[in-house]
Design an enzyme around this catalytic site. Sequence first.
Site, PDB file in Angstrom:
ATOM      1  CG  ASP A  93      -0.314   0.163   2.509  1.00 34.40           C
ATOM      2  OD1 ASP A  93       1.027   0.142   2.668  1.00 34.40           O
ATOM      3  OD2 ASP A  93      -0.858  -0.293   3.644  1.00 34.40           O
ATOM      4  CG  ASP A 266      -5.703  -4.756   2.786  1.00 35.56           C
ATOM      5  OD1 ASP A 266      -5.067  -4.500   3.738  1.00 35.56           O
ATOM      6  OD2 ASP A 266      -6.223  -3.884   2.143  1.00 35.56           O
ATOM      7  CB  CYS A 304     -12.623 -25.121  10.719  1.00 35.84           C
ATOM      8  SG  CYS A 304     -11.372 -24.386   9.981  1.00 35.84           S
ATOM      9  CB  CYS A 306      -7.539 -24.758   9.883  1.00 39.10           C
ATOM     10  SG  CYS A 306      -8.129 -24.527  11.558  1.00 39.10           S
ATOM     11  CB  CYS A 309     -10.502 -26.898  13.650  1.00 38.69           C
ATOM     12  SG  CYS A 309     -10.909 -25.119  13.992  1.00 38.69           S
ATOM     13  CG  HIS A 335      -9.722 -20.870  13.381  1.00 34.79           C
ATOM     14  ND1 HIS A 335     -10.111 -21.816  12.739  1.00 34.79           N
ATOM     15  CD2 HIS A 335     -10.604 -19.856  13.553  1.00 34.79           C
ATOM     16  CE1 HIS A 335     -11.624 -21.693  12.695  1.00 34.79           C
ATOM     17  NE2 HIS A 335     -11.772 -20.361  13.294  1.00 34.79           N
TER      18      HIS A 335
END
Length: 373
Positions: A93, A266, A304, A306, A309, A335
């Site tokens: 940015d 973002d 989830c 991931c 989890c 996560h």
Amino acid sequence: MSVRYELIAQCPETGARAGLLHTPRGTFKTPIFMPVGTQATVKTMTPEELQDLGAEIILSNTYHLYMRPGEALVKEAGGLHRFMNWPRGILTDSGGFQVFSLGPLRKITEEGVSFKSHIDGSQHFFSPEKVMQIQMDLGADIIMAFDECPPHPSTWEYARNSLDVTLRWARRCQQAHHREGQALFGITQGGMYADLRRESAQRFVEMDFPGYGIGGLSVGEPKPLMYEMLDVTVPELPANKPRYLMGVGSPDCLLEGVARGVDMFDCVLPTRVARNGLAMTSTGKVVIRNAQYARDFEPLDPNCSCSTCRNYSRAYLRHLYKAEEILAYRLLTMHNLHMLLQLMRDMRQAIIDGSFVAFKKSFLARYGQESQE
């Protein structure tokens, strides 16, 4: 162009888009969420872990990297990709929002912005030309024009003047930018005024950038007002170029942004709230430090996939957080990022399958939100 957008599918009811963003460093599927690596690192995550999560492009911050370690050192190291060992896409940015955040520590003129460092109080100056040189030295794949981000609330007159300055600075950025293989996006502004938002988008389109950021939103205004500004801005942007809503990252805002035709997002939100003990799940927010999870041996989010989890219980995560163990921040960050990246993939597939409207309604109902159409 060094960046090219390809439309794959579109939801006829909402305008939500699934596409491909072609860059010299690879092709990325949109809609896409970019984890924020402010100081050349996504906090608590290694670049290898980000790749495992499926992150395709990340954001780093011009202002903070200018402050430390300095763009000259990053250039000497071979550019930001090599410096931080990240082989995929990087967007930097312009630093405009960070300078805006300094408040009384900065002074805006036609030439640029004088400001004091938040680190040591030293005096600095950003002009559009200086910001372009910093970002060319950093070597990101996509860079942003220097803009002035008006606060909320602002008067129409302030937003008008701010927009005019941003447009003049954008032209100077175009004239100063000359690095091949690097795309310069413009940033539309206009405060919370529909007429200025439309004009901003139209005038930036006339300048023919390869992509367009939508700036000055998520700065404290109510969410319905943000959606209203998107409703008047996005239709003015070309269909064959990417649209990037800056600084937005809550699940409901991502869904509403995609529904309005935005391609890129973002936000520091998923990493920041993780360090504060908050997890984003498919059924809403979980504040893991709360006593109700002390003997909860279920996964953080049963829906989830991931690694957090799959392997750890809410009780264990709460223990880590209460004990102030660094692993708590890492596991919650992992996560939250997985959750948002998977949400973007699911939205994309729903657009392609023609089920986006139903998907959006179902997700928001589970998350405890209502659709904002």
